[in-house]
Motif scaffolding. Sequence first.
Motif, PDB file in Angstrom:
ATOM      1  N   SER A  12       0.827  -1.201   0.000  1.00 20.95           N
ATOM      2  CA  SER A  12       0.000   0.000   0.000  1.00 20.95           C
ATOM      3  C   SER A  12       0.871   1.264   0.000  1.00 20.95           C
ATOM      4  CB  SER A  12      -0.923  -0.058   1.229  1.00 20.95           C
ATOM      5  OG  SER A  12      -1.366   1.204   1.591  1.00 20.95           O
ATOM      6  N   SER A  34      12.352  -3.525  -3.626  1.00 18.73           N
ATOM      7  CA  SER A  34      12.135  -4.928  -3.233  1.00 18.73           C
ATOM      8  C   SER A  34      10.638  -5.191  -3.189  1.00 18.73           C
ATOM      9  CB  SER A  34      12.724  -5.201  -1.849  1.00 18.73           C
ATOM     10  OG  SER A  34      11.797  -4.830  -0.855  1.00 18.73           O
ATOM     11  N   LEU A  83      17.779  -7.844   0.245  1.00 21.05           N
ATOM     12  CA  LEU A  83      17.006  -6.720   0.799  1.00 21.05           C
ATOM     13  C   LEU A  83      17.976  -5.620   1.253  1.00 21.05           C
ATOM     14  CD1 LEU A  83      13.969  -6.222   1.326  1.00 21.05           C
ATOM     15  CD2 LEU A  83      14.308  -7.018   3.662  1.00 21.05           C
ATOM     16  N   ALA A 121       8.322   4.236   6.937  1.00 24.93           N
ATOM     17  CA  ALA A 121       6.919   3.851   7.150  1.00 24.93           C
ATOM     18  C   ALA A 121       6.873   2.666   8.111  1.00 24.93           C
ATOM     19  CB  ALA A 121       6.273   3.470   5.825  1.00 24.93           C
TER      20      ALA A 121
HETATM   21  N1  LIG Z   1      -0.556   1.414   4.506  1.00 28.55           N
HETATM   22  C1  LIG Z   1      -0.527   2.549   5.171  1.00 28.55           C
HETATM   23  O1  LIG Z   1      -1.301   3.470   4.883  1.00 28.55           O
HETATM   24  C2  LIG Z   1       0.468   2.746   6.276  1.00 28.55           C
HETATM   25  C3  LIG Z   1       1.447   1.809   6.552  1.00 28.55           C
HETATM   26  N2  LIG Z   1       2.373   2.038   7.520  1.00 28.55           N
HETATM   27  C4  LIG Z   1       3.414   1.046   7.785  1.00 28.55           C
HETATM   28  O2  LIG Z   1       4.128   0.831   6.568  1.00 28.55           O
HETATM   29  C5  LIG Z   1       4.546  -0.533   6.477  1.00 28.55           C
HETATM   30  C6  LIG Z   1       3.981  -1.129   5.201  1.00 28.55           C
HETATM   31  O3  LIG Z   1       2.576  -1.149   5.305  1.00 28.55           O
HETATM   32  P1  LIG Z   1       1.634  -1.495   4.060  1.00 28.55           P
HETATM   33  O4  LIG Z   1       2.166  -0.838   2.841  1.00 28.55           O
HETATM   34  O5  LIG Z   1       0.266  -1.214   4.505  1.00 28.55           O
HETATM   35  O6  LIG Z   1       1.847  -3.068   3.953  1.00 28.55           O
HETATM   36  P2  LIG Z   1       1.490  -4.040   2.733  1.00 28.55           P
HETATM   37  O7  LIG Z   1       1.215  -5.361   3.326  1.00 28.55           O
HETATM   38  O8  LIG Z   1       0.506  -3.423   1.840  1.00 28.55           O
HETATM   39  O9  LIG Z   1       2.876  -4.099   1.934  1.00 28.55           O
HETATM   40  C7  LIG Z   1       4.024  -4.698   2.480  1.00 28.55           C
HETATM   41  C8  LIG Z   1       5.119  -4.766   1.438  1.00 28.55           C
HETATM   42  O10 LIG Z   1       6.240  -5.456   1.985  1.00 28.55           O
HETATM   43  C9  LIG Z   1       6.554  -6.602   1.165  1.00 28.55           C
HETATM   44  N3  LIG Z   1       7.017  -7.633   2.090  1.00 28.55           N
HETATM   45  C10 LIG Z   1       6.295  -8.277   3.038  1.00 28.55           C
HETATM   46  N4  LIG Z   1       7.076  -9.139   3.725  1.00 28.55           N
HETATM   47  C11 LIG Z   1       8.308  -9.027   3.190  1.00 28.55           C
HETATM   48  C12 LIG Z   1       9.543  -9.667   3.455  1.00 28.55           C
HETATM   49  N5  LIG Z   1       9.676 -10.600   4.407  1.00 28.55           N
HETATM   50  N6  LIG Z   1      10.618  -9.298   2.698  1.00 28.55           N
HETATM   51  C13 LIG Z   1      10.492  -8.369   1.732  1.00 28.55           C
HETATM   52  N7  LIG Z   1       9.342  -7.726   1.438  1.00 28.55           N
HETATM   53  C14 LIG Z   1       8.283  -8.060   2.155  1.00 28.55           C
HETATM   54  C15 LIG Z   1       5.255  -6.948   0.462  1.00 28.55           C
HETATM   55  O11 LIG Z   1       5.502  -7.672  -0.720  1.00 28.55           O
HETATM   56  P3  LIG Z   1       4.380  -8.584  -1.483  1.00 28.55           P
HETATM   57  O12 LIG Z   1       3.083  -7.912  -1.304  1.00 28.55           O
HETATM   58  O13 LIG Z   1       4.878  -8.571  -2.900  1.00 28.55           O
HETATM   59  O14 LIG Z   1       4.426  -9.941  -0.854  1.00 28.55           O
HETATM   60  C16 LIG Z   1       4.740  -5.539   0.180  1.00 28.55           C
HETATM   61  O15 LIG Z   1       5.436  -4.974  -0.907  1.00 28.55           O
HETATM   62  C17 LIG Z   1       4.047  -1.225   7.755  1.00 28.55           C
HETATM   63  O16 LIG Z   1       5.061  -1.201   8.704  1.00 28.55           O
HETATM   64  C18 LIG Z   1       2.893  -0.327   8.202  1.00 28.55           C
HETATM   65  O17 LIG Z   1       2.675  -0.380   9.583  1.00 28.55           O
HETATM   66  C19 LIG Z   1       2.380   3.193   8.245  1.00 28.55           C
HETATM   67  C20 LIG Z   1       1.411   4.133   8.030  1.00 28.55           C
HETATM   68  C21 LIG Z   1       0.382   3.986   7.041  1.00 28.55           C
END
Ligand SMILES: NC(=O)C1=CN([C@@H]2O[C@H](COP(=O)(O)OP(=O)(O)OC[C@H]3O[C@@H](n4cnc5c(N)ncnc54)[C@H](OP(=O)(O)O)[C@@H]3O)[C@@H](O)[C@H]2O)C=CC1
Length: 382
Positions: A12, A34, A83, A121
């Motif tokens: 997201s 990544s 990573l 984030a």
């Molecule tokens: N979404 C928001 O509006 C907000 C988010 N945050 C924080 O930002 C961070 C991301 O949130 P959000 O974007 O919602 O999360 P999502 O689940 O939407 O996205 C997470 C991302 O990380 C990747 N990912 C997950 N696990 C791994 C791993 N082990 N190694 C490498 N890449 C990995 C996923 O890849 P894939 O999907 O390809 O598997 C995806 O690209 C979190 O810490 C959240 O608390 C903070 C404020 C607002």
Amino acid sequence: MKKISLLGATGSIGIQTLEVIESHPEEFKLVAMSFGRNYKSGSDIIKKFKPEFVAVKDKETYEHLKREFSSQDVKLGYGEEALIEAAIYDGVECLVNAVVGSVGLIPTLKAIENNITIALANKETLVTAGHLVTEHAKKYNVNILPVDSEHSAIFQCLQGESVKSIDRLIITASGGSFRDRKREDLVNVTVDQALNHPNWSMGAKITIDSATMMNKGLEVIEAHWLFNLHYDKIDVLLHKESIIHSLVEFHDRSIIAQLGTPDMRVPIQYALTYPERLPLKEAKRLELWEIGKLHFEKADFTRFRCLQYAFDSGKIGGTMPTVLNAANEVAVEAFLSGKITFLQIEEFIERSLDKHESIANPSLEQIQEVDQLTRNFVQTLI
Ligand SMILES: NC(=O)C1=CN([C@@H]2O[C@H](COP(=O)(O)OP(=O)(O)OC[C@H]3O[C@@H](n4cnc5c(N)ncnc54)[C@H](OP(=O)(O)O)[C@@H]3O)[C@@H](O)[C@H]2O)C=CC1
Ligand SMILES: CC(=O)[C@@H](O)[C@H](O)COP(=O)(O)O
Ligand SMILES: [Mn+2]
């Protein structure tokens, strides 16, 4: 042209970061990224943004990518080493850390060692090892710029102000998907109901964290580290519209707040352009007359137990927040895959905290060990 590495490009925050990059092609260039397992989205991003290096989570996704892209198109890697390689890739000036979970910790530390500005984030990194990250940033004189909307709001309110003049931070909370339910009405709630956040469209883990209000608890600990303030100076205020993103009260009783329509591209872009601002045409203008009323309520720590656990763990410090975070990550994952109920998330976190004796000022190795032991313990409860 600022060279950016983006961890978690398919998520997201990742997708919204790419929208910001795309709308200012003369300002930003994606050089490394990544993603996890979302092959289709990852492959489309590579074609569109042409990064030089891409790290993926596992070998299978890596092999798949190798069949689609030649080594002239893009360099590829997988696993934790890749990573890190993405985070510190040649020429990167700003790392947007948008992975979910404490897997974001080591790439952040390595990027700091390489004098790369961090747009953060990934709040779990500061919760699990806030003292290591902030000490490292101080040592290498690197900025950690908040992306989380509340922390970006506070950071914006503090421009031109002295941290010494702060009386308290007031972090706003929507209350999440179940904010209008009593505790006894949470017994049979489903994953789909919990994923239905009233104001924000976000990844699954943070949406569940919002529903338990652990998200706000993590944000309290995040604020403690980012702004170097004691927990007694951090308050949580329920504000169901998510229009006021947070407030700062100063010693003279003046309060400064940051407002806007709920749109993560605003704090993402601010972290990328800080200390300047660029236009963001795509974001909807806030017209307060359209909203009419804003609502505020005191946060109830018995209804939202995770909030209490977070304050307690933060105050104890040491490895206690590491346990809080690790137990939460495993429990939320188990809830999302239908293995435990919503209220068991809280229960398993409480049991993990109860059995842990905090280690003061832990090393990275001690944090990693406590993190793993906690994950193992919660697995035995599932
Ligand atoms: N979404 C928001 O509006 C907000 C988010 N945050 C924080 O930002 C961070 C991301 O949130 P959000 O974007 O919602 O999360 P999502 O689940 O939407 O996205 C997470 C991302 O990380 C990747 N990912 C997950 N696990 C791994 C791993 N082990 N190694 C490498 N890449 C990995 C996923 O890849 P894939 O999907 O390809 O598997 C995806 O690209 C979190 O810490 C959240 O608390 C903070 C404020 C607002
Ligand atoms: C957009 C953002 O920063 C999220 O962390 C958001 O704050 C979640 O909303 P809650 O206030 O419901 O936790
Ligand atoms: Mn937030």
